[in-house]
Motif scaffolding. Structure first.
Motif, PDB file in Angstrom:
ATOM      1  N   LYS A   9       2.461   1.983  -3.336  1.00 15.00           N
ATOM      2  CA  LYS A   9       1.493   2.486  -4.303  1.00 15.00           C
ATOM      3  C   LYS A   9       1.232   3.975  -4.061  1.00 15.00           C
ATOM      4  CE  LYS A   9      -2.668   1.340  -6.643  1.00 15.00           C
ATOM      5  NZ  LYS A   9      -4.083   1.385  -6.405  1.00 15.00           N
ATOM      6  N   GLU A  10       1.137   4.336  -2.773  1.00 12.86           N
ATOM      7  CA  GLU A  10       0.925   5.739  -2.391  1.00 12.86           C
ATOM      8  C   GLU A  10       2.104   6.621  -2.844  1.00 12.86           C
ATOM      9  OE1 GLU A  10      -1.864   7.320  -0.278  1.00 12.86           O
ATOM     10  OE2 GLU A  10      -2.461   5.720  -1.671  1.00 12.86           O
ATOM     11  N   GLN A  11       3.310   6.013  -2.840  1.00  8.59           N
ATOM     12  CA  GLN A  11       4.503   6.779  -3.228  1.00  8.59           C
ATOM     13  C   GLN A  11       4.650   6.893  -4.746  1.00  8.59           C
ATOM     14  OE1 GLN A  11       7.731   4.742  -1.177  1.00  8.59           O
ATOM     15  NE2 GLN A  11       6.673   4.994   0.776  1.00  8.59           N
TER      16      GLN A  11
ATOM     17  N   TYR B  21       0.834  -1.212   0.000  1.00 15.52           N
ATOM     18  CA  TYR B  21       0.000   0.000   0.000  1.00 15.52           C
ATOM     19  C   TYR B  21       0.872   1.268   0.000  1.00 15.52           C
ATOM     20  CZ  TYR B  21      -2.581   3.884   2.065  1.00 15.52           C
ATOM     21  OH  TYR B  21      -3.100   5.130   2.324  1.00 15.52           O
TER      22      TYR B  21
END
Length: 395
Positions: free
Chosen positions: A22-24, A19
Motif C-alpha cells: 500500500k505504501e508503494q 502494508y
C-alpha cells in the motif's frame, strides 16, 4: 495503479506485506483462504481458521483495504489432503507446504486473484524475486530472503516462470524482527502473534490421528539393526557406466527382519518416516533409536541407535524424469550434462555442496558429504548462489 491481491493469512508476515504494498502505491485487496479443516484432528486452540480470518479482517480494516474470504477447502482436500494420505499409504513422506504453494496459493488462489483483475499476487514469504534479460526475453528468478534464519525460498521450489511473473514478495528484503517492529509501530493485532507451525493453513494437526482417519492401524514389529552390520561394508560391484553406478548408489539399504533384533511394536509403518526419533516408545537402549527404514509391504520399521548410525546416511539420491522441475528452464540440463550446485533436502537445512548428473533415466544429486535421512517423497532443491533454480521429488 497496479492491483495486488495479498493472501492475508492472519499472521504478521502477510499483514506487513499488505502494508508495504500500500505504501508503494499499489491498489491492495486482502483475501483470506479458508482451507480444509477438521476439528477432530486439530489441536483445538492452536490456530483455528476462524481466529485467523478474524485477525486478517482486523488487519485489512486497520490498513483500509477491501477484504474477503475464499473457501478453497474442496480444492485443498483434493489436491493436498488426499495426496498426503496416498503418499503415506505408499510409505513416502510428502511435503504439504511445498505442494500447497504450487497447487493452492500460486494456482487456484492466483486464478481467483487474476479474475478479480489483479496484476499480481503477494504473499508473506521470506524470499525475493529477480528479473533477468536473456535473448530479449524476461526471466524471473527466485532468490533467497535476506533473513538467513527465515529464508523460505525452499517452500516455493516448485513454482513456474508463469507463476513467478505474477508474484510479489514484499518482505523478502527484511528480517523477521524488522517485520515485527513495523507491525508493532502500526499497532497491528498480529504484531506479537506466534508463527503458525501447522500444515500450511490447516492449523496444527496431530499427524498420527490425521492419518488414522484413512489409514487403519496395523500392528507390526520394530527391529534394531546394529551399526556394525555387514550390510554397511559390502563391496560394490563393478559398473559398466557412471549412470549404473549412480543408480546403485541412490538405492536405500534393503533390510530383512533376520538382520536385527525385535525391540518393540508399532501401530503401522505408514505413520512413520526416516530419521524420526519420537513416537517409537521403545526404551532401554544406550542411545536414542532413529528410524532408518520402513517397509510398508511387511509393515516393519527398522531402527538404529544414535544419530550417527550408518543406516541414516547416503550421498546420492535420484529424481524421476517426470518429477524434475526447473524454475530456470534456460538452465535445464541435457542428458549427459552435469552442474555443480548447492542443494538441500529439507527446509532449514544448511545448503550442501552437490553435483547434478542428468541422464535419460532421471536426475541424480550427488552430495560431497553424506546426508542424513534422505526421505522418499520429500523435495530436493538446488541453488546457484542465492538463487533457487530447480527442484524435484526424491524417489
Amino acid at each position: 495503479m497496479k492491483r495486488v491481491v495479498v493472501g492475508l493469512s492472519g499472521g504478521v508476515d502477510s499483514s506487513v506485506a499488505a502494508y508495504l504494498l500500500k505504501e508503494q502505491g499499489y491498489e491492495v485487496i486482502g483475501l483470506f483462504m479458508k482451507n480444509w479443516h477438521d476439528d477432530s484432528v486439530t489441536i483445538s486452540n492452536e490456530c483455528p481458521w476462524l481466529e485467523d480470518s478474524n485477525d486478517a479482517l482486523l488487519v485489512a480494516e486497520k490498513l483500509g483495504i477491501p477484504f474477503q474470504t475464499v473457501d478453497l477447502s474442496e480444492e485443498y482436500k483434493d489436491r493436498i489432503v488426499d495426496y498426503m494420505f496416498k503418499e503415506y499409504e505408499n510409505g513416502r513422506t510428502p511435503n504439504p507446504d511445498v505442494l500447497c504453494n504450487r497447487e493452492i496459493k500460486f494456482d487456484v488462489f492466483m486464478k481467483i486473484a487474476l479474475s478479480l483483475g489483479a496484476d499480481y499476487v503477494a504473499t508473506g514469504h521470506y524470499c525475493r524475486k529477480g528479473i533477468l534479460e536473456k535473448d530479449g526475453k524476461e526471466i524471473y528468478q527466485l532468490l533467497a530472503g535476506i533473513d538467513n534464519n527465515k529464508d523460505q525460498s525452499y517452500f516455493l521450489c516448485q513454482l513456474s516462470q508463469e507463476q513467478l511473473s505474477k508474484s510479489l514478495f514484499p518482505i523478502g528484503e527484511l528480517t523477521k524482527p524488522q517485520v515485527r517492529e513495523i507491525a508493532s509501530k502500526l499497532d497491528l493485532i498480529t504484531a506479537e502473534k506466534k508463527d503458525s507451525q501447522g500444515l500450511c493453513f490447516i492449523g496444527k494437526v496431530r499427524l498420527p490421528e490425521f492419518l488414522q482417519q484413512q489409514l487403519q492401524p496395523k500392528e507390526g514389529i520394530i527391529i534394531e539393526i546394529d551399526k556394525n552390520d555387514p550390510i554397511y561394508s559390502i563391496d560394490k560391484p563393478t559398473f559398466e557406466s557412471l549412470e549404473e553406478q549412480l543408480n546403485f548408489d541412490s538405492q536405500p539399504y534393503h533390510y530383512l527382519p533376520t538382520m536385527g533384533k525385535i525391540v518393540g511394536k508399532h501401530q503401522g509403518a505408514h505413520y512413520f518416516t526416516i530419521g524420526q526419533r519420537k513416537g517409537l516408545n521403545v526404551g532401554g537402549t544406550k542411545e536414542a533409536l532413529f528410524i532408518i527404514a520402513t517397509d510398508i509391504e511387511t509393515n516393519t520399521i527398522y531402527t538404529g541407535q544414535g544419530q550417527t548410525h550408518l543406516g541414516l546416511f547416503r550421498k546420492t539420491l535420484k529424481v524421476q524424469p517426470q518429477e524434475i522441475h526447473w524454475i530456470r528452464e534456460d538452465l535445464r540440463l541435457n542428458n549427459g550434462e552435469t552442474m555443480e550446485v548447492m542443494a538441500r533436502i529439507r527446509y532449514r537445512q544448511a545448503l550442501q555442496k552437490a553435483t547434478l548428473h542428468q541422464f535419460e533415466s532421471g536426475l541424480f544429486v550427488v552430495f560431497d558429504e553424506p546426508q542424513s535421512a534422505i526421505t522418499e517423497g520429500q523435495f530436493v532443491a538446488w541453488n546457484s548462489k542465492d538463487e533457487l533454480v530447480g527442484s524435484g521429488v526424491i524417489s
